[in-house]
Design a protein around this motif. Structure first.
Motif, PDB file in Angstrom:
ATOM      1  N   ILE A   1      39.294  37.372 -36.671  1.00  0.00           N
ATOM      2  CA  ILE A   1      38.744  37.229 -35.320  1.00  0.00           C
ATOM      3  C   ILE A   1      38.695  35.752 -34.934  1.00  0.00           C
ATOM      4  O   ILE A   1      39.119  35.357 -33.843  1.00  0.00           O
ATOM      5  N   ILE A   2      38.195  34.928 -35.842  1.00  0.00           N
ATOM      6  CA  ILE A   2      38.091  33.493 -35.567  1.00  0.00           C
ATOM      7  C   ILE A   2      39.475  32.878 -35.402  1.00  0.00           C
ATOM      8  O   ILE A   2      39.694  32.013 -34.548  1.00  0.00           O
ATOM      9  N   GLU A   3      40.432  33.340 -36.207  1.00  0.00           N
ATOM     10  CA  GLU A   3      41.801  32.826 -36.103  1.00  0.00           C
ATOM     11  C   GLU A   3      42.370  33.078 -34.706  1.00  0.00           C
ATOM     12  O   GLU A   3      42.936  32.175 -34.077  1.00  0.00           O
ATOM     13  N   LEU A   4      42.213  34.304 -34.199  1.00  0.00           N
ATOM     14  CA  LEU A   4      42.733  34.620 -32.870  1.00  0.00           C
ATOM     15  C   LEU A   4      41.968  33.873 -31.783  1.00  0.00           C
ATOM     16  O   LEU A   4      42.560  33.413 -30.800  1.00  0.00           O
ATOM     17  N   ASN A   5      40.660  33.742 -31.961  1.00  0.00           N
ATOM     18  CA  ASN A   5      39.869  32.972 -30.996  1.00  0.00           C
ATOM     19  C   ASN A   5      40.374  31.535 -30.909  1.00  0.00           C
ATOM     20  O   ASN A   5      40.485  30.956 -29.826  1.00  0.00           O
ATOM     21  N   GLN A   6      40.666  30.972 -32.065  1.00  0.00           N
ATOM     22  CA  GLN A   6      41.138  29.586 -32.118  1.00  0.00           C
ATOM     23  C   GLN A   6      42.481  29.441 -31.415  1.00  0.00           C
ATOM     24  O   GLN A   6      42.712  28.481 -30.675  1.00  0.00           O
ATOM     25  N   ASN A   7      43.372  30.398 -31.638  1.00  0.00           N
ATOM     26  CA  ASN A   7      44.669  30.362 -30.957  1.00  0.00           C
ATOM     27  C   ASN A   7      44.494  30.444 -29.445  1.00  0.00           C
ATOM     28  O   ASN A   7      45.215  29.794 -28.688  1.00  0.00           O
TER      29      ASN A   7
ATOM     30  N   LYS B   1      27.668  48.511 -37.447  1.00  0.00           N
ATOM     31  CA  LYS B   1      26.231  48.728 -37.645  1.00  0.00           C
ATOM     32  C   LYS B   1      25.481  47.425 -37.890  1.00  0.00           C
ATOM     33  O   LYS B   1      24.255  47.392 -37.809  1.00  0.00           O
ATOM     34  N   LYS B   2      26.227  46.376 -38.205  1.00  0.00           N
ATOM     35  CA  LYS B   2      25.574  45.123 -38.576  1.00  0.00           C
ATOM     36  C   LYS B   2      25.410  44.183 -37.398  1.00  0.00           C
ATOM     37  O   LYS B   2      26.145  44.247 -36.422  1.00  0.00           O
ATOM     38  N   ILE B   3      24.457  43.307 -37.540  1.00  0.00           N
ATOM     39  CA  ILE B   3      24.223  42.285 -36.528  1.00  0.00           C
ATOM     40  C   ILE B   3      24.208  40.917 -37.200  1.00  0.00           C
ATOM     41  O   ILE B   3      23.950  40.802 -38.395  1.00  0.00           O
TER      42      ILE B   3
ATOM     43  N   GLY C   1      25.391  42.776 -32.321  1.00  0.00           N
ATOM     44  CA  GLY C   1      26.369  43.460 -33.153  1.00  0.00           C
ATOM     45  C   GLY C   1      27.694  42.716 -33.179  1.00  0.00           C
ATOM     46  O   GLY C   1      27.980  41.910 -32.297  1.00  0.00           O
ATOM     47  N   ILE C   2      28.527  43.029 -34.167  1.00  0.00           N
ATOM     48  CA  ILE C   2      29.778  42.283 -34.345  1.00  0.00           C
ATOM     49  C   ILE C   2      30.946  42.921 -33.592  1.00  0.00           C
ATOM     50  O   ILE C   2      31.579  42.275 -32.763  1.00  0.00           O
ATOM     51  N   VAL C   3      31.258  44.178 -33.880  1.00  0.00           N
ATOM     52  CA  VAL C   3      32.403  44.842 -33.244  1.00  0.00           C
ATOM     53  C   VAL C   3      31.968  46.204 -32.701  1.00  0.00           C
ATOM     54  O   VAL C   3      30.946  46.754 -33.107  1.00  0.00           O
ATOM     55  N   PHE C   4      32.778  46.733 -31.777  1.00  0.00           N
ATOM     56  CA  PHE C   4      32.527  48.089 -31.282  1.00  0.00           C
ATOM     57  C   PHE C   4      33.837  48.670 -30.754  1.00  0.00           C
ATOM     58  O   PHE C   4      34.837  47.969 -30.612  1.00  0.00           O
ATOM     59  N   ASN C   5      33.809  49.967 -30.496  1.00  0.00           N
ATOM     60  CA  ASN C   5      34.971  50.680 -29.948  1.00  0.00           C
ATOM     61  C   ASN C   5      36.224  50.444 -30.800  1.00  0.00           C
ATOM     62  O   ASN C   5      37.259  49.990 -30.311  1.00  0.00           O
ATOM     63  N   VAL C   6      36.123  50.771 -32.076  1.00  0.00           N
ATOM     64  CA  VAL C   6      37.223  50.549 -33.023  1.00  0.00           C
ATOM     65  C   VAL C   6      38.178  51.739 -33.008  1.00  0.00           C
ATOM     66  O   VAL C   6      37.753  52.894 -33.034  1.00  0.00           O
TER      67      VAL C   6
ATOM     68  N   GLN D   1      36.748  45.827 -30.143  1.00  0.00           N
ATOM     69  CA  GLN D   1      36.199  44.911 -29.157  1.00  0.00           C
ATOM     70  C   GLN D   1      35.058  44.086 -29.740  1.00  0.00           C
ATOM     71  O   GLN D   1      34.362  44.525 -30.663  1.00  0.00           O
ATOM     72  N   VAL D   2      34.916  42.895 -29.197  1.00  0.00           N
ATOM     73  CA  VAL D   2      33.831  41.990 -29.582  1.00  0.00           C
ATOM     74  C   VAL D   2      33.148  41.525 -28.302  1.00  0.00           C
ATOM     75  O   VAL D   2      33.817  41.104 -27.352  1.00  0.00           O
ATOM     76  N   ALA D   3      31.845  41.622 -28.272  1.00  0.00           N
ATOM     77  CA  ALA D   3      31.102  41.194 -27.088  1.00  0.00           C
ATOM     78  C   ALA D   3      31.304  39.706 -26.849  1.00  0.00           C
ATOM     79  O   ALA D   3      31.409  38.918 -27.790  1.00  0.00           O
ATOM     80  N   ASP D   4      31.360  39.338 -25.581  1.00  0.00           N
ATOM     81  CA  ASP D   4      31.567  37.936 -25.233  1.00  0.00           C
ATOM     82  C   ASP D   4      30.470  37.054 -25.824  1.00  0.00           C
ATOM     83  O   ASP D   4      30.726  35.920 -26.231  1.00  0.00           O
ATOM     84  N   PHE D   5      29.264  37.587 -25.922  1.00  0.00           N
ATOM     85  CA  PHE D   5      28.156  36.832 -26.511  1.00  0.00           C
ATOM     86  C   PHE D   5      28.472  36.435 -27.951  1.00  0.00           C
ATOM     87  O   PHE D   5      28.217  35.305 -28.375  1.00  0.00           O
ATOM     88  N   ILE D   6      29.052  37.371 -28.689  1.00  0.00           N
ATOM     89  CA  ILE D   6      29.412  37.088 -30.084  1.00  0.00           C
ATOM     90  C   ILE D   6      30.570  36.100 -30.138  1.00  0.00           C
ATOM     91  O   ILE D   6      30.585  35.180 -30.958  1.00  0.00           O
TER      92      ILE D   6
END
Length: 334
Positions: free
Chosen positions: A29-35, A86-88, A103-108, A121-126
């Motif tokens: 996730i961080i890798e794609l965010n960085q790109n 389920k995790k935060i 939460g970290i991810v949803f709608n997998v 999906q990842v919430a914009d807040f995260i």
């Protein structure tokens, strides 16, 4: 392929308890965010798009989360995503007196028909929290981080990568960061079960490891002092070259005529050109300036029909570089 990940110090020191597979998902996730931030063109196996309800939609091949393991029916990956839903992540910003939790991810969704890719999906807040560099950041090699078998090794690698000076942590603070409150009541047990095994794994293959000393209050061990140790023999040579090249001026491998053409016609920025300096080095060594300019002029006729002209140009230049390499290799083998 290996890249250098830039991770928010907030995440590096945040309180959480992830499995190795959950951590690998987070790394991707961080890798794609960085790109996305750097304006780089993604590998065609990946995608990152804006979703509804202030979220981002990621599509990543399942193989990207594995390290050569045999994961029949993708049981481990499914389990990791179920757990992440389920995790935060909790972070207590004491300076601004704000507590964050989400939460970290949803709608997998795992699609077996699309070359075994997984979309989530990842919430914009995260997303904002993961990429918040206001408190500082840490750099580390993605390939190295992905190969570790222990979550504690991963955490220590993040903490100590590129660290120049010793750093002190209380046992209480470390146990909070690793979500180990209530375990290892004796500090010596915590050191033997968590710190020592992580050091052993880092010693074997990491560019950064550590020596540690206990800190005592009276006769009781209350903290640990970590002295970072650089192991250059484990550094990625390609990344070292990239770092050196990133410090060069664009003009070294991009002639002024080419730079001006790309900036004027496609609004390339200096940063975007520098992100692709390795590609321009390859072309610089195989094409005359006039030949490269002629090629770009030919591409101009096609870019009016494409959605992302910059990505199209970079993609076409990569194909050109590959073609030139193959031609040279073929001639050399005649």
């Amino acid at each position: 392929m290996n890249i250098e990940i830039i991770q928010s110090y907030i995440l590096t020191t945040a309180k959480y308890d992830f499995s190795v597979y959950e951590k690998r998902i987070l790394y991707r996730i961080i890798e794609l965010n960085q790109n996305l931030i750097e304006g780089k063109t993604l590998d065609n196996r990946y995608s990152l798009n804006k979703g509804q309800l202030e979220s981002l939609i990621y599509t990543i091949p399942i193989s990207a989360f594995l390290n050569g393991e045999d994961d029949k029916n993708h049981k481990r990956i499914k389990s990791a995503f179920e757990s992440l839903q389920k995790k935060i992540i909790s972070y207590d910003d004491k300076e601004n007196k704000i507590w964050h939790s989400a939460g970290i991810v949803f709608n997998v969704k795992m699609d077996y028909n699309r070359a075994e890719k997984i979309t989530f999906q990842v919430a914009d807040f995260i997303y904002q929290a993961l990429m918040d560099f206001s408190k500082g950041f840490k750099k580390y090699e993605l390939k190295t981080a992905m190969q570790f078998e222990s979550i504690y090794t991963m955490r220590f690698y993040e903490i100590l990568s590129n660290q120049k000076t010793p750093i002190n942590y209380t046992i209480v603070n470390l146990k909070q960061m690793f979500n180990l409150e209530g375990k290892y009541d004796r500090p010596t047990n915590f050191i033997q079960k968590v710190i020592a095994p992580a050091k052993k794994e880092l010693d074997k293959c990491s560019p950064y490891t550590f020596h540690f000393e206990t800190i005592k209050t009276g006769r009781k061990i209350t903290g640990v002092r970590f002295i970072p140790i650089h192991q250059p023999q484990f550094e990625d040579e390609a990344l070292k070259k990239q770092k050196a090249m990133s410090q060069m001026s664009n003009r070294w491998y991009i002639p002024k005529n080419i730079e001006d053409y790309l900036k004027y016609n496609y609004e390339f920025t200096d940063k975007e050109l520098k992100n692709n300096i390795g590609l321009f080095e390859t072309l610089y060594n195989q094409l005359h300036e006039e030949e490269l300019l002629d090629f770009l002029v030919e591409l101009k006729k096609l870019t009016s029909w494409v959605y992302n002209p910059k990505a199209y140009i970079i993609g076409a230049l990569k194909k050109k570089a590959e073609q030139l390499f193959e031609e040279k290799h073929f001639q050399g083998n005649k």
